[in-house]
Write an enzyme that holds these catalytic residues in place. Structure first.
Site, PDB file in Angstrom:
ATOM      1  N   HIS A   1       0.705  -1.487   0.200  1.00 18.12           N
ATOM      2  CA  HIS A   1      -0.064   0.279  -0.044  1.00 18.12           C
ATOM      3  C   HIS A   1       0.948   1.396   0.386  1.00 18.12           C
ATOM      4  O   HIS A   1       1.847   1.567   0.364  1.00 18.12           O
ATOM      5  CB  HIS A   1      -0.846   0.404   0.860  1.00 18.12           C
ATOM      6  CG  HIS A   1      -1.963   1.187   1.056  1.00 18.12           C
ATOM      7  ND1 HIS A   1      -2.296   1.571   2.973  1.00 18.12           N
ATOM      8  CD2 HIS A   1      -2.566   1.893   0.480  1.00 18.12           C
ATOM      9  CE1 HIS A   1      -2.808   2.733   2.381  1.00 18.12           C
ATOM     10  NE2 HIS A   1      -3.119   2.784   1.121  1.00 18.12           N
TER      11      HIS A   1
ATOM     12  N   ASP B   1      -5.029   3.277  -5.020  1.00 19.62           N
ATOM     13  CA  ASP B   1      -5.129   4.314  -2.840  1.00 19.62           C
ATOM     14  C   ASP B   1      -6.283   5.740  -3.277  1.00 19.62           C
ATOM     15  O   ASP B   1      -6.566   6.143  -4.046  1.00 19.62           O
ATOM     16  CB  ASP B   1      -3.256   4.739  -3.225  1.00 19.62           C
ATOM     17  CG  ASP B   1      -3.222   5.018  -1.702  1.00 19.62           C
ATOM     18  OD1 ASP B   1      -4.608   5.112  -1.225  1.00 19.62           O
ATOM     19  OD2 ASP B   1      -2.469   5.154  -0.832  1.00 19.62           O
TER      20      ASP B   1
ATOM     21  N   TYR C   1      10.627  12.221 -13.746  1.00 18.72           N
ATOM     22  CA  TYR C   1      11.836  11.320 -13.498  1.00 18.72           C
ATOM     23  C   TYR C   1      12.294  11.492 -11.939  1.00 18.72           C
ATOM     24  O   TYR C   1      12.735  10.271 -11.909  1.00 18.72           O
ATOM     25  CB  TYR C   1      12.952  11.695 -14.396  1.00 18.72           C
ATOM     26  CG  TYR C   1      12.902  12.285 -16.082  1.00 18.72           C
ATOM     27  CD1 TYR C   1      12.298  11.325 -16.820  1.00 18.72           C
ATOM     28  CD2 TYR C   1      13.945  13.343 -16.323  1.00 18.72           C
ATOM     29  CE1 TYR C   1      11.623  11.370 -18.046  1.00 18.72           C
ATOM     30  CE2 TYR C   1      13.271  13.034 -18.237  1.00 18.72           C
ATOM     31  CZ  TYR C   1      12.542  12.831 -18.075  1.00 18.72           C
ATOM     32  OH  TYR C   1      12.178  13.006 -19.996  1.00 18.72           O
TER      33      TYR C   1
END
Length: 157
Positions: free
Chosen positions: A22, A69, A118
């Site tokens: 999670h 989530d 990035y």
């Protein structure tokens, strides 16, 4: 082949998605992204590949097994177009449709500037490279939880 699993998901990808916990993040990126070098800095430390798929197809496959989530504001993120951060290219609109379909609700992408993307990707659990040749087919997804029907709603926090 396995029942009830998207055939695009290979053993390495399935292993990584299952091993994630999670709040861990997975990056799905296009063929232009510096996937190999970025993947070396991730938790997994190696690049995963779905070479035959475009970004939307890869998003559909991954989100067929990965819950997003619900405890964070932005469980789905997209790389901003350089010089036009509000632009939503076709590749991102296609991926957005897959996210919404997988979740059964609207989950709008948050945007991340290219270099910040990035940097965030290097902190991810893993990077999955696709065969997407269009630019800006790069996304970050935060893994959620699947609670037992009788579990308290805050059990995953």
């Amino acid at each position: 082949m396995l029942k009830n699993l998207d055939p695009l998901l290979n053993a390495d990808v399935l292993h990584a998605l299952r091993a994630m916990g999670h709040g861990d993040e997975v990056v799905i990126c296009d063929a232009n992204f510096p996937a190999d070098s970025v993947a070396r800095a991730t938790v997994l430390g190696k690049l995963l590949r779905l070479d035959g798929a475009d970004s939307a197809r890869a998003v559909r496959a991954v989100l067929s097994v990965l819950p997003l989530d619900t405890f964070v504001d932005a469980p789905a993120m997209r790389m901003e177009v350089v010089g036009d951060p509000h632009a939503i290219p076709v590749v991102q609109r296609e991926a957005q449709a897959e996210v919404n379909a997988a979740e059964g609700r609207d989950v709008p992408f948050a945007s991340i500037e290219r270099h910040a993307f990035y940097a965030r990707a290097k902190q991810a659990y893993c990077v999955i490279a696709t065969g997407e040749t269009r630019g800006y087919g790069c996304f970050v997804f935060t893994k959620g939880v699947i609670l037992a029907p009788d579990a308290p709603k805050d059990a995953g926090k």
